[in-house]
Design an enzyme around this catalytic site. Structure first.
Site: not given
Ligand SMILES: [Zn+2]
Length: 179
Positions: A10, A12, A21, A52-53, A109
């Site tokens: 991942d 963030d 964000y 990553t979403n 997602r």
């Protein structure tokens, strides 16, 4: 081409600190142990991918180009410290996206598995021997849905988790001796 194991990470709050964000290069900062973890994975010869979403794109909070700019910066910072990131997959969709074409149910997602499975197809990754690491349950779920081992990162030190993962799953891989 023989399939190889890989590490899926991942972004963030696993690699860089999330300011919610996150997309500004000026906000970039490493999570503790992240560059050392990336260097270690590279040293033992494991390919590293980011999944990553990026629902902020669908929500209109920043542009896809902003994300690429941030990603390029992360890749360069990692490379300067000896870590290699081979490819990045992102999901721009979000259930509450303001951009209608991105307001769609998708399999990419997370906890969907499609970012992982697409990268695996593109780069001949053996999912059954690969590992997904992220700080959210959705990361673990995505990894498991793709058929990988999956670890929840508690945010303390990614290098420690990386060492554990290598001991558990890649003890056959050796850090090359110095010469
Ligand atoms: Zn998606």
């Amino acid at each position: 081409m023989k399939k190889q194991p890989a590490i899926f990470l991942d972004r963030d709050d696993t690699l860089n600190i999330d300011v919610s964000y996150t997309y500004k290069v000026s906000d970039f900062d490493w999570v503790r142990g992240a560059p050392e973890a990336l260097k270690l994975f590279s040293k033992v010869g494991l390919d590293v991918f980011i999944v990553t979403n990026q629902g902020g794109i669908g929500r209109g909070l920043y542009a896809e180009s902003d994300m690429h700019h941030f990603n390029d910066h992360l890749i360069a910072e990692a490379a300067a410290l000896g870590g290699h990131i081979k490819d990045i997959a992102f999901c721009p969709h979000h259930p509450e996206a303001v951009i209608s074409t991105l307001r769609t149910p998708c399999l990419c997602r997370k906890p969907g598995h499609q970012m992982i499975t697409r990268l695996a197809e593109k780069w001949s990754v053996d999912l059954a021997t690969s590992v997904m690491i992220g700080d959210r349950d959705s990361d673990v779920a995505a990894g498991r849905a793709a058929g990988c081992h999956a670890y929840l990162f508690d945010g303390t030190d990614l290098h420690e988790l990386a060492k554990h993962v290598i001991n558990q799953h890649f003890s056959n891989l050796r850090v090359p001796a110095c010469r």
